[in-house]
Write a protein that holds these residues in place. Structure first.
Motif, PDB file in Angstrom:
ATOM      1  N   GLU A  98       0.836  -1.205   0.000  1.00  0.00           N
ATOM      2  CA  GLU A  98       0.000   0.000   0.000  1.00  0.00           C
ATOM      3  C   GLU A  98       0.878   1.264   0.000  1.00  0.00           C
ATOM      4  O   GLU A  98       0.638   2.200  -0.773  1.00  0.00           O
ATOM      5  N   ILE A  99       1.889   1.279   0.838  1.00  0.00           N
ATOM      6  CA  ILE A  99       2.775   2.454   0.906  1.00  0.00           C
ATOM      7  C   ILE A  99       3.559   2.606  -0.398  1.00  0.00           C
ATOM      8  O   ILE A  99       3.709   3.698  -0.937  1.00  0.00           O
ATOM      9  N   LEU A 100       4.023   1.489  -0.928  1.00  0.00           N
ATOM     10  CA  LEU A 100       4.761   1.517  -2.198  1.00  0.00           C
ATOM     11  C   LEU A 100       3.895   2.098  -3.315  1.00  0.00           C
ATOM     12  O   LEU A 100       4.352   2.943  -4.092  1.00  0.00           O
ATOM     13  N   GLU A 101       2.646   1.656  -3.385  1.00  0.00           N
ATOM     14  CA  GLU A 101       1.745   2.161  -4.432  1.00  0.00           C
ATOM     15  C   GLU A 101       1.498   3.653  -4.270  1.00  0.00           C
ATOM     16  O   GLU A 101       1.451   4.387  -5.252  1.00  0.00           O
ATOM     17  N   THR A 102       1.329   4.103  -3.030  1.00  0.00           N
ATOM     18  CA  THR A 102       1.143   5.539  -2.768  1.00  0.00           C
ATOM     19  C   THR A 102       2.354   6.312  -3.277  1.00  0.00           C
ATOM     20  O   THR A 102       2.213   7.336  -3.952  1.00  0.00           O
ATOM     21  N   LEU A 103       3.542   5.818  -2.976  1.00  0.00           N
ATOM     22  CA  LEU A 103       4.767   6.498  -3.423  1.00  0.00           C
ATOM     23  C   LEU A 103       4.867   6.521  -4.941  1.00  0.00           C
ATOM     24  O   LEU A 103       5.275   7.523  -5.535  1.00  0.00           O
TER      25      LEU A 103
END
Ligand SMILES: [Fe+2]
Ligand SMILES: [Fe+2]
Length: 164
Positions: free
Chosen positions: A136-141
């Motif tokens: 989830e954090i990777l996709e946000t970045l």
């Protein structure tokens, strides 16, 4: 009583959890150097969780009459290129831990060690969450990029981890 094979595998998993903690703390230190205290906080929470996993395994080995044998913790990377590259590393690492837990589970199945199977259920569930949150954090970045404003907002969001 744990079999020798399972004892060895559980001890190896302790080392992997300790390495995970070491890796996440090194990642936190990298983020502190970039002035991203919120992401660093998230990673330090992650580090504490990994120590918790190592200690759960420690306790389990002892409860089953086994012997805890600690090894050398490998040195983690010091440089992670960018926050996006770092979270790609987190995701890859968690996937490798999932594979390792699955192998351990297969060994417990093979030996008909039901207690170990039940114990590992918690770890299997935990890995689903670990991969999902890293992803989830990777996709946000990836979506927001690493431009000032977006990165600052993510940093503020991750600063709240563990604060309800
Ligand atoms: Fe873990
Ligand atoms: Fe983890």
């Amino acid at each position: 009583m744990l079999s020798k094979t399972l004892q060895k595998a559980f001890n190896e998993q302790i080392n992997k959890e300790q390495y995970s903690a070491q890796l996440y703390l090194s990642m936190a230190a990298y983020c502190e150097s970039l002035n991203l205290p919120g992401i660093a906080h998230w990673l330090k929470e992650q580090q504490r969780e990994e120590i918790g996993h190592a200690m759960q395994l420690y306790k389990y080995i002892i409860e089953r009459g086994g012997r805890v044998e600690l090894g050398v913790i490998e040195q983690p990377s010091l440089d992670f290129k960018s926050p996006t590259a770092l979270f790609q590393d987190v995701l890859n690492h968690e996937r490798s831990i999932t594979a390792s837990i699955n192998k351990l589970y297969e060994k417990a199945l093979k030996e008909n060690d039901y207690a170990s199977q039940v114990m590992l259920h918690g770890f299997i569930k935990e890995q689903v969450e670990e991969e999902a949150s890293a992803s989830e954090i990777l996709e946000t970045l990836k979506m927001a990029g690493e431009k000032g404003q977006a990165l600052l907002m993510l940093d503020r969001q991750l600063a709240r981890r563990g604060m309800g």
